[in-house]
Design a protein around this motif. Sequence first.
Motif, short mmCIF file in Angstrom:
data_model
loop_
_atom_site.label_atom_id
_atom_site.label_comp_id
_atom_site.label_asym_id
_atom_site.label_seq_id
_atom_site.Cartn_x
_atom_site.Cartn_y
_atom_site.Cartn_z
N ASP A 1 6.33 2.19 -8.63
CA ASP A 1 5.97 1.05 -7.81
C ASP A 1 4.57 1.29 -7.26
OD1 ASP A 1 7.03 3.24 -6.52
OD2 ASP A 1 7.57 2.13 -4.73
N GLY A 2 3.72 1.95 -8.10
CA GLY A 2 2.54 2.53 -7.55
C GLY A 2 2.98 3.79 -6.88
N ALA B 1 0.79 -1.23 0.00
CA ALA B 1 0.00 0.00 0.00
C ALA B 1 0.83 1.28 0.00
CB ALA B 1 -0.93 0.01 1.23
N GLY B 2 2.12 1.16 0.30
CA GLY B 2 2.94 2.36 0.43
C GLY B 2 2.99 3.21 -0.82
N GLY B 3 2.97 2.56 -1.99
CA GLY B 3 3.03 3.30 -3.24
C GLY B 3 1.88 4.26 -3.42
N ARG B 4 0.69 3.87 -2.98
CA ARG B 4 -0.48 4.74 -3.11
C ARG B 4 -0.31 6.00 -2.26
NH1 ARG B 4 -4.68 2.14 -5.61
NH2 ARG B 4 -4.47 -0.12 -5.82
N ILE B 5 0.30 5.84 -1.09
CA ILE B 5 0.51 7.00 -0.22
C ILE B 5 1.51 7.96 -0.88
CG2 ILE B 5 1.23 7.75 2.07
CD1 ILE B 5 0.54 4.96 3.09
N VAL B 6 2.58 7.40 -1.43
CA VAL B 6 3.59 8.23 -2.07
C VAL B 6 3.02 8.96 -3.28
CG1 VAL B 6 5.82 8.19 -3.24
CG2 VAL B 6 5.46 6.75 -1.26
N ALA B 7 2.14 8.29 -4.02
CA ALA B 7 1.54 8.92 -5.20
C ALA B 7 0.76 10.18 -4.82
CB ALA B 7 0.62 7.92 -5.90
#
Length: 422
Positions: free
Chosen positions: A413-414, A281-287
């Motif tokens: 990475d998302g 899920a980390g990639g969604r936060i970074v996006a």
Amino acid sequence: MAPDGTAGTDRPAWRGGFGRLWSAAVLSGFGDALRTAALPLLAVSLTDDPLLIASVTACGHLPWILFGLLGGAVADRVDQRRAMWAVDTARALLVGGFAVAVALGHASIGLLLALAFALTTLQTLFDNAATALLPALVEPQALGSANARLLTGQRVAGGLLGGPAVPLLLTAGAAAPFAANAATCLAAAALVASLRIPGPERPPRPAGSTLRRETAEGLRALGRDRVLRGLCAATALCNVGMGALVATLVIHVTGWLGAGTRGYAAALTAYTAGSLAGGVAGGRIVARLGRVRTVLLAGTVQTAALVVTGVVRSLPVAVAALAVFGLMGMVWNVNTTTLMQQRSPAGMLGRISAAFRTLSVAGAPLGAVLGGAVAAAWGPNGPALLTAGFFVLSVAALTPVRAADVRVGTPDDGVTTTHAAR
């Protein structure tokens, strides 16, 4: 084209170098988790002194202060692939010898301290070489995804498989987890040795260049980058607290919560499960936020989880809090590693990585000893609250660089690529 000859992509190709590196990392993660979980349990069986138990963790961090910078300078000079398999072979011999000592009944706190110190001394070269090697195996836009997959794979093998396997292995004898760790080190060494990549291309060193001078260059490069400088300060504060927490978690769970070895295994598994969720899920936060702000959010949420762990005397609550703590810990680690790889000048990644790790880990031995002293003075839940205090300071240290994120492009990475002001 990617460094291994595959077509350019925002995700690493499993075939070729990255797949073998990932497999080696997973095997190492599994074996290291067996040893990491077994050492404090063995220490508890040898002594009931919290300070001595915490000293095992302290000795596991001390070599970063003594040799970390040197390891980074060496990693920039040598073939990182050869350095990694040589180190894993040496670790296999050390842990295998320790397993024999345990089987023969010669285990002692002194021997545990020596093993922890020796393994981490080797780790200073291995970790810096691994960080510097990865960009040679994947394209720049795939670094975020590659780091997430490597760390997530290690968490799966180390936490979901390695941690829970320790109680089962211990039924075969106290030496079994260490013998298994030695075997995984040998297997990982063989995988890394099988990598077929061109030798590292480096500009010729200036006449009169020394390891000491090259090490100083890495420190100066880290200091010039305001984002990496802020991340290093924040991570250093976190690691003082983590030293206290990790060194005393076995006492917290088995003593204060009264949950025994099964409860300790459950706590480690919860942390790992949370880490896996963070890798996904980390990639969604970074996006949405950018890498630096995501790290800031991770530290804030981890602080809250630590307060809950130290206040609520319940194993289910502690398990849930550690799962959240692990989730945000993975988010923190993936993004700090990726930022370091993206922002380091060519040919200096090993030294900058070493400077970052050495400065950020320097407080961990102090934290481990401090955690043992706090547990002895105020109870086993004290170190969790102490760690929360250090995380508050960490968030405060990172806050000034939060505006460095400028989100551009599409997720890799998302994860949305970010450019941070220097």
